[in-house]
Structure formats: C-alpha cells, structure tokens
Scaffold this active site. Structure first.
Site, short mmCIF file in Angstrom:
data_model
loop_
_atom_site.label_atom_id
_atom_site.label_comp_id
_atom_site.label_asym_id
_atom_site.label_seq_id
_atom_site.Cartn_x
_atom_site.Cartn_y
_atom_site.Cartn_z
N CYS A 1 35.80 47.45 39.05
CA CYS A 1 36.39 46.35 39.82
C CYS A 1 37.16 45.40 38.91
CB CYS A 1 35.31 45.60 40.60
SG CYS A 1 34.04 44.85 39.56
N CYS B 1 40.77 25.90 51.76
CA CYS B 1 40.20 27.00 50.98
C CYS B 1 41.34 27.75 50.31
CB CYS B 1 39.39 27.95 51.87
SG CYS B 1 38.77 29.41 51.01
#
Length: 374
Positions: free
Chosen positions: A333, A11
C-alpha cells in the site's frame, strides 16, 4: 465526485477530491511505474479502477459533541467533533447506519469522549459492511460502563438496524492516539462477519485487518491467484496474512500453504475460513513474519508478503535475498517502502506489476508485483 464537506473546508482527508478520476488513476499508475522502474523491465498490466464513491467498506468515525447531539466523523482543529455521517466514500449501507447509531447514542446516553477535556466515555464507532450488506458495529469506549448501556439497548438497535450481524464494545481506556484497545466484548450471537470474496468467504472478526475496498480487493486476490497458479509452486508462505485472503485464494490440491500473522484474532478468522472452505492443506500461525522466516528450517518455493505501510524491512528483505525462494509476490500500500525493500533484494527483478486503486480521491494506492530471481 463532489463532496460538500470538502468544498466547505470541513474535511480535507480526500486530498484528490475534485480531480477527474481518470487523471487520478493515470497519475497513480505513472508514479508506481517510475518508482519501481529500477527493479526490472516489468510488464505493467492496466490499472484496476474503483468506483469513485461509496467504495469504502469500513468507517472509523470519531464520536464527539454530546449525548443529546452527537457528531460522527472526525475531530476538528480544536479537538471538537465534526459530523461527517454523509461521507460519500463510505458504502451506502454504512451511511444509512450512521444516523441510526447517532440516535442510539442519544437514547442510551452514551456520553462522547472529549479529547480537550479528557472526559466522557464513547470514543469511536467503527462500522464494516460485507458484500452481502451485513454489518459489524463496534463501539470504542473507555470502560465497561458503556458495555452495560449498549447491552441494555441492543434489542432495540438490532430491530432498527437488522443488518447488524456483529455488535461489540471495544475497551480503550487510555488518552492516546490509538483507535482501539485489546479487548472486544461481543454482544451478539455472531462474532464474525462473513466477507464473500469471489470463491472464498472470509470470516472477519473484530480487530482483524481487511482491505477497505471490497471490489478492488477481490480483483487483487484474483490477480495474485493467477500469478501463483501460473508458477504452480508446491509450497507457499503468506506473510502478514491478515484474515488469510491470499493464503486461501492460492490454495490448490497438493500445494502446502502457511499464513503468518501477529493478530491472534485474525488467525482465528483465517482458520475458521479454511475449515469452512474445506482447505485442510492451509495452515495459519500467530507470530511475527520475520521471526517465522528466520526460524524456519526450509523455505517455500513462493512467498507472498502484504506488509503495513512501512514495508517488510531490512531483516526480512535480507532473508529473502539470501534464501532459495524462487518467486515473491509483494502487495504494497506504499510504493515508496516497496522500492526501499526491493533495493535490498538485488537478486530479484519485477516480472510484472499492477496498480489497484483501493483508495479513490486520495493519493494512496495498492501495488502488486511478481518478483523472480534474475
């Protein structure tokens, strides 16, 4: 923070994994200041740091493999499940719950959905942990066939996972890159997860947006409340209000506050929180933030915006620019989309700003700025 999944190449979602945390935080702070420097001689407050690990209060886990050997994590390059149930950025309570949920999947014969083969039932497991350690568990599945299987084993799941306050099955029958569908079947007596944030407890319902880092979100609400109280406006709009975090935190005697959000579930959550907190002066509307602003007869003294990553866009930016709103708090964000929006709002300048690190080990950040008319 060390991560065996990252080191093994399994990952790579946390793109800054292995970079010293102080360096991560300094880099985010520097980037935000550079991107926003054209928009005023701002006073930048010190960035808000996060715990490096165990900070994420929500896990969106793909379910793969088989019912006998399910994987809970992500999809690999071939579209097959990769197990990440020990992911270090997830809150400890979530990590403890994932093996229990894997066992439940096997016990109830919930067949994971295979993306390459387009068959199977269970697509995702979504787990949210509250500051008090309670959990919301949502199974995302293709049909009501899964509802019956989850319901049949619910008592056993709650016995094994007593912190699970809310359990639902979300129905998402389509083969497309969408995590969840429009319908949640609530299987528990409770349908909302209390999220205690400083002086306010927010009620989080399924399909309602909530910041993924509880500790830093608490700091964000406190910072914005401080800015708003300093200005002391008589009227406030909280656009893109989600479950009402900003609106409820800036409520004060004599101050009219209206929150606007497209998600009706989030608005239900916000109204319930306002009622529980005894804040009748805070109202919430379900609808589009831009349409609400453009259709309003009068504007408030202060507007809070907390949009998705794309920003508030040209239309709402133009409305703010042409309005008589004195102050704007913009929580973003994505500092790049924030900069794009500010370029359309030349009458405003940044008075003060702050980076809040919601997402350690990644390049993402939250930036909050207080804007005032020049």
């Amino acid at each position: 923070m060390d991560c065996s999944y990252f080191d093994a190449g399994v990952c790579r979602s946390c793109t800054l994994m292995g970079v010293p945390y102080a360096e991560q935080l300094e880099g985010k702070d520097r980037l935000a200041r550079e991107l926003l420097s054209p928009f005023g001689d701002a006073v930048w407050l010190p960035p808000v740091a996060s715990a490096e690990a165990g900070y994420r209060n929500k896990a969106k886990m793909v379910v793969g493999g088989t019912a006998d050997a399910p994987t809970i994590g992500i999809l690999g390059e071939a579209g097959r499940g990769v197990d990440l149930r020990e992911c270090g950025i997830c809150a400890p309570g979530i990590r403890a719950a994932l093996p229990v949920l894997a066992g439940f999947i096997t016990r109830q014969r919930l067949e994971p959905y295979s993306v390459p083969d387009r068959r199977g039932e269970l697509k995702f497991v979504l787990v949210t942990e509250s500051p008090d350690g309670e959990l919301m568990v949502r199974f995302v599945a293709r049909s009501e066939h899964t509802v019956a299987r989850v319901k049949a084993g619910l008592d056993g799941l709650l016995a094994e996972l007593p912190r699970a306050r809310v359990v639902t099955v979300n129905l998402q029958p389509e083969h497309k890159a969408v995590v969840e569908g429009d319908t949640d079947v609530v299987l528990t007596r409770e349908s909302a997860l209390p999220m205690r944030m400083g002086p306010i407890s927010l009620r989080l319902r399924p399909q309602s947006f909530f910041q993924t880092n509880t500790a830093v979100a608490t700091e964000l609400y406190a910072q914005v409340s401080s800015w708003v109280d300093e200005i002391a406006p008589a009227s406030v709009w909280d656009l893109y209000c989600g479950v009402g975090g900003f609106a409820l935190h800036v409520a004060a005697p004599g101050r009219r506050v209206v929150g606007v959000e497209t998600s009706r579930e989030a608005v239900r959550s916000a109204r319930a929180s306002a009622s529980a907190a005894g804040l009748p002066q805070v109202a919430f509307r379900a609808g589009d933030a831009t349409a609400f602003a453009l259709g309003a007869v009068t504007a408030p003294e202060l507007v809070i915006v907390n949009p998705p990553r794309r920003g508030i866009g040209a239309e709402l930016s133009a409305w703010l620019e042409g309005s008589d709103v004195r102050s704007v708090v913009y929580s973003s964000c994505n500092p790049k989309s924030l900069a794009h929006d500010l370029a359309r709002m030349s009458s405003y300048s940044i008075r003060t700003g702050r980076v809040l690190d919601m997402f350690p080990q990644t390049g993402h950040m939250e930036v909050a700025v207080l804007l005032e008319r020049r």
